[in-house]
Design a protein around this motif. Sequence first.
Motif, PDB file in Angstrom:
ATOM      1  N   MET A 114     -23.117 -17.142  -6.238  1.00 16.65           N
ATOM      2  CA  MET A 114     -22.750 -18.188  -7.201  1.00 16.65           C
ATOM      3  C   MET A 114     -22.684 -17.622  -8.614  1.00 16.65           C
ATOM      4  SD  MET A 114     -21.938 -21.358  -7.456  1.00 16.65           S
ATOM      5  CE  MET A 114     -21.629 -22.365  -8.884  1.00 16.65           C
ATOM      6  N   PHE A 115     -23.702 -16.897  -9.011  1.00 14.32           N
ATOM      7  CA  PHE A 115     -23.739 -16.301 -10.343  1.00 14.32           C
ATOM      8  C   PHE A 115     -22.618 -15.301 -10.521  1.00 14.32           C
ATOM      9  CE2 PHE A 115     -25.250 -13.030 -13.288  1.00 14.32           C
ATOM     10  CZ  PHE A 115     -25.457 -13.799 -14.418  1.00 14.32           C
ATOM     11  N   ARG A 116     -22.356 -14.574  -9.442  1.00 10.77           N
ATOM     12  CA  ARG A 116     -21.319 -13.558  -9.489  1.00 10.77           C
ATOM     13  C   ARG A 116     -19.945 -14.191  -9.675  1.00 10.77           C
ATOM     14  NH1 ARG A 116     -20.081  -8.531  -5.393  1.00 10.77           N
ATOM     15  NH2 ARG A 116     -18.042  -8.344  -6.331  1.00 10.77           N
ATOM     16  N   ALA A 117     -19.777 -15.333  -9.042  1.00 10.99           N
ATOM     17  CA  ALA A 117     -18.501 -16.033  -9.166  1.00 10.99           C
ATOM     18  C   ALA A 117     -18.265 -16.452 -10.609  1.00 10.99           C
ATOM     19  CB  ALA A 117     -18.502 -17.250  -8.248  1.00 10.99           C
ATOM     20  N   ILE A 118     -19.344 -16.950 -11.237  1.00 12.22           N
ATOM     21  CA  ILE A 118     -19.233 -17.378 -12.639  1.00 12.22           C
ATOM     22  C   ILE A 118     -18.936 -16.171 -13.516  1.00 12.22           C
ATOM     23  CG2 ILE A 118     -20.559 -18.293 -14.575  1.00 12.22           C
ATOM     24  CD1 ILE A 118     -22.044 -20.058 -12.419  1.00 12.22           C
ATOM     25  N   LEU A 119     -19.628 -15.058 -13.206  1.00 18.95           N
ATOM     26  CA  LEU A 119     -19.417 -13.837 -13.981  1.00 18.95           C
ATOM     27  C   LEU A 119     -17.969 -13.362 -13.859  1.00 18.95           C
ATOM     28  CD1 LEU A 119     -21.450 -11.979 -15.610  1.00 18.95           C
ATOM     29  CD2 LEU A 119     -21.161 -10.371 -13.716  1.00 18.95           C
ATOM     30  N   GLU A 120     -17.482 -13.398 -12.638  1.00 18.50           N
ATOM     31  CA  GLU A 120     -16.090 -12.979 -12.422  1.00 18.50           C
ATOM     32  C   GLU A 120     -15.124 -13.880 -13.179  1.00 18.50           C
ATOM     33  OE1 GLU A 120     -15.125 -12.640  -8.302  1.00 18.50           O
ATOM     34  OE2 GLU A 120     -16.347 -10.843  -8.050  1.00 18.50           O
TER      35      GLU A 120
ATOM     36  N   ILE B 207     -15.808 -15.555 -15.915  1.00 14.40           N
ATOM     37  CA  ILE B 207     -15.910 -15.257 -17.356  1.00 14.40           C
ATOM     38  C   ILE B 207     -15.138 -13.983 -17.686  1.00 14.40           C
ATOM     39  CG2 ILE B 207     -17.538 -14.531 -19.152  1.00 14.40           C
ATOM     40  CD1 ILE B 207     -19.566 -16.521 -17.723  1.00 14.40           C
ATOM     41  N   VAL B 208     -15.329 -12.954 -16.830  1.00 13.84           N
ATOM     42  CA  VAL B 208     -14.625 -11.683 -17.056  1.00 13.84           C
ATOM     43  C   VAL B 208     -13.119 -11.908 -17.027  1.00 13.84           C
ATOM     44  CG1 VAL B 208     -14.137  -9.441 -15.994  1.00 13.84           C
ATOM     45  CG2 VAL B 208     -16.502 -10.208 -16.252  1.00 13.84           C
ATOM     46  N   THR B 209     -12.670 -12.695 -16.062  1.00 11.00           N
ATOM     47  CA  THR B 209     -11.233 -12.989 -15.950  1.00 11.00           C
ATOM     48  C   THR B 209     -10.725 -13.678 -17.205  1.00 11.00           C
ATOM     49  OG1 THR B 209     -11.578 -13.250 -13.577  1.00 11.00           O
ATOM     50  CG2 THR B 209      -9.502 -14.064 -14.470  1.00 11.00           C
ATOM     51  N   ILE B 210     -11.514 -14.659 -17.679  1.00 14.12           N
ATOM     52  CA  ILE B 210     -11.104 -15.408 -18.885  1.00 14.12           C
ATOM     53  C   ILE B 210     -11.047 -14.466 -20.087  1.00 14.12           C
ATOM     54  CG2 ILE B 210     -11.894 -17.152 -20.531  1.00 14.12           C
ATOM     55  CD1 ILE B 210     -12.951 -18.715 -17.997  1.00 14.12           C
ATOM     56  N   VAL B 211     -12.092 -13.606 -20.204  1.00 13.06           N
ATOM     57  CA  VAL B 211     -12.133 -12.676 -21.337  1.00 13.06           C
ATOM     58  C   VAL B 211     -10.942 -11.726 -21.295  1.00 13.06           C
ATOM     59  CG1 VAL B 211     -13.419 -10.707 -22.291  1.00 13.06           C
ATOM     60  CG2 VAL B 211     -14.634 -12.830 -21.715  1.00 13.06           C
ATOM     61  N   ILE B 212     -10.644 -11.227 -20.096  1.00 10.49           N
ATOM     62  CA  ILE B 212      -9.499 -10.305 -19.952  1.00 10.49           C
ATOM     63  C   ILE B 212      -8.200 -11.035 -20.305  1.00 10.49           C
ATOM     64  CG2 ILE B 212      -8.111  -9.075 -18.235  1.00 10.49           C
ATOM     65  CD1 ILE B 212     -10.841  -8.297 -16.895  1.00 10.49           C
TER      66      ILE B 212
ATOM     67  N   MET C 210      -7.882 -13.644 -22.220  1.00 11.58           N
ATOM     68  CA  MET C 210      -7.837 -13.908 -23.663  1.00 11.58           C
ATOM     69  C   MET C 210      -7.470 -12.655 -24.437  1.00 11.58           C
ATOM     70  SD  MET C 210     -11.001 -16.544 -24.223  1.00 11.58           S
ATOM     71  CE  MET C 210     -10.996 -16.520 -26.002  1.00 11.58           C
ATOM     72  N   ALA C 211      -8.059 -11.523 -23.996  1.00 11.79           N
ATOM     73  CA  ALA C 211      -7.761 -10.255 -24.658  1.00 11.79           C
ATOM     74  C   ALA C 211      -6.293  -9.899 -24.487  1.00 11.79           C
ATOM     75  CB  ALA C 211      -8.650  -9.157 -24.083  1.00 11.79           C
ATOM     76  N   ALA C 212      -5.817 -10.093 -23.266  1.00  8.44           N
ATOM     77  CA  ALA C 212      -4.418  -9.788 -22.988  1.00  8.44           C
ATOM     78  C   ALA C 212      -3.511 -10.674 -23.833  1.00  8.44           C
ATOM     79  CB  ALA C 212      -4.137 -10.006 -21.498  1.00  8.44           C
ATOM     80  N   ARG C 213      -3.893 -11.947 -23.945  1.00  8.61           N
ATOM     81  CA  ARG C 213      -3.096 -12.875 -24.736  1.00  8.61           C
ATOM     82  C   ARG C 213      -3.091 -12.491 -26.207  1.00  8.61           C
ATOM     83  NH1 ARG C 213      -3.934 -19.234 -23.913  1.00  8.61           N
ATOM     84  NH2 ARG C 213      -3.368 -19.164 -26.087  1.00  8.61           N
ATOM     85  N   ALA C 214      -4.297 -12.077 -26.691  1.00  7.75           N
ATOM     86  CA  ALA C 214      -4.404 -11.681 -28.096  1.00  7.75           C
ATOM     87  C   ALA C 214      -3.533 -10.468 -28.384  1.00  7.75           C
ATOM     88  CB  ALA C 214      -5.861 -11.382 -28.426  1.00  7.75           C
TER      89      ALA C 214
END
Length: 102
Positions: free
Chosen positions: A1-7, A9-14, A16-20
């Motif tokens: 469960m925690f890993r899913a959330i982490l993944e 978050i990582v996906t969102i950050v990536i 967002m970074a890609a979008r930026a």
Amino acid sequence: MFRAILELIVTIVIAMAARAILASVMKGFSNASRAGFDQRGPDPSAKSAPKERVSVAGELHKDPVCGTYVAESTSYKRGAGRETFYYCSEACKDKHAVTARS
Ligand SMILES: [Zn+2]
């Protein structure tokens, strides 16, 4: 469960970074192209050009002499009984008057 959330978050950050990165690249790209457009000034053809004015002058009537279609607003017209004839020119009006009498 925690890993899913982490993944997630990582996906969102990536993402967002890609979008930026993409946005900054696009911004620089559009700024460069906009500078080129500014030199030309606003496109005159983009402004509302006058549209066809066929119907503005009223109905079109056929010149009985030469067959040209003339607007109802023409000054070359002649009433003959119930009918009104419309002409493209004074010459056509005269010509029709002559042929109508004969
Ligand atoms: Zn005519």
